[in-house]
Design a protein around this motif. Sequence first.
Motif, PDB file in Angstrom:
ATOM      1  N   LEU A  33       0.859  -1.180   0.000  1.00  0.00           N
ATOM      2  CA  LEU A  33       0.000   0.000   0.000  1.00  0.00           C
ATOM      3  C   LEU A  33       0.897   1.232   0.000  1.00  0.00           C
ATOM      4  O   LEU A  33       1.881   1.281   0.728  1.00  0.00           O
ATOM      5  N   LEU A  34       0.541   2.224  -0.802  1.00  0.00           N
ATOM      6  CA  LEU A  34       1.254   3.496  -0.809  1.00  0.00           C
ATOM      7  C   LEU A  34       0.258   4.600  -0.521  1.00  0.00           C
ATOM      8  O   LEU A  34      -0.917   4.507  -0.879  1.00  0.00           O
ATOM      9  N   SER A  35       0.759   5.671   0.097  1.00  0.00           N
ATOM     10  CA  SER A  35      -0.091   6.814   0.421  1.00  0.00           C
ATOM     11  C   SER A  35       0.530   8.087  -0.127  1.00  0.00           C
ATOM     12  O   SER A  35       1.749   8.261  -0.091  1.00  0.00           O
ATOM     13  N   THR A  36      -0.320   8.982  -0.606  1.00  0.00           N
ATOM     14  CA  THR A  36       0.119  10.293  -1.077  1.00  0.00           C
ATOM     15  C   THR A  36       0.269  11.223   0.137  1.00  0.00           C
ATOM     16  O   THR A  36      -0.174  10.875   1.240  1.00  0.00           O
ATOM     17  N   PRO A  37       0.831  12.405  -0.046  1.00  0.00           N
ATOM     18  CA  PRO A  37       0.971  13.342   1.084  1.00  0.00           C
ATOM     19  C   PRO A  37      -0.357  13.755   1.727  1.00  0.00           C
ATOM     20  O   PRO A  37      -0.379  14.139   2.892  1.00  0.00           O
ATOM     21  N   VAL A  38      -1.474  13.664   0.990  1.00  0.00           N
ATOM     22  CA  VAL A  38      -2.766  14.033   1.569  1.00  0.00           C
ATOM     23  C   VAL A  38      -3.554  12.818   2.067  1.00  0.00           C
ATOM     24  O   VAL A  38      -4.715  12.931   2.430  1.00  0.00           O
ATOM     25  N   GLY A  39      -2.914  11.655   2.078  1.00  0.00           N
ATOM     26  CA  GLY A  39      -3.526  10.467   2.668  1.00  0.00           C
ATOM     27  C   GLY A  39      -4.343   9.599   1.748  1.00  0.00           C
ATOM     28  O   GLY A  39      -4.963   8.640   2.204  1.00  0.00           O
TER      29      GLY A  39
END
Length: 166
Positions: A121-127
């Motif tokens: 799983l990867l997340s962007t800076p805004v979640g």
Amino acid sequence: MGPSYATAATLSMSNATATAVLQTVEIYVSLVPAVGESVAAAQFQVNIPPELAFLNVVAGDMALEAGKDITFSVMNDSSLLVIVMGFNQNTISSGELAVLTVQVRADAVSGLAPVSISNALLSTPVGTSAPVTTENGSVLIDKGGEFPFPVGNKTVYYIACILVTL
């Protein structure tokens, strides 16, 4: 039509070679974000074959550069959960995300020991989640040219020999 770009980030594991039992080797987990996508955190499971013993995992250069920490939980003898995150919105650049250290077990035989990534799983800076694909790695265990291969219900060992005549 314009150029084709990757639509998902890639988490990949490097390959390594061990030439003796009880030798420790490092396997690098690399991140390549998709074009136009920012990654700020990662979570993934590492699956370790019985020939190898897990020793440690540390944050890689790109994770450290982004101010990220790494934590892990050993789920059982063959897998661990790894989380790379920080209390910031800094993005992680393309490169080394984590470094996994494993040791060749005393009873390991020569051959290829696959090490894989799953449940990434990867997340962007805004979640929000970012799409990700994975590429597995392996450790080649080479105890002096001894390679097992199955023949029927038995395992036969090929011992490499080189004859040099001067």
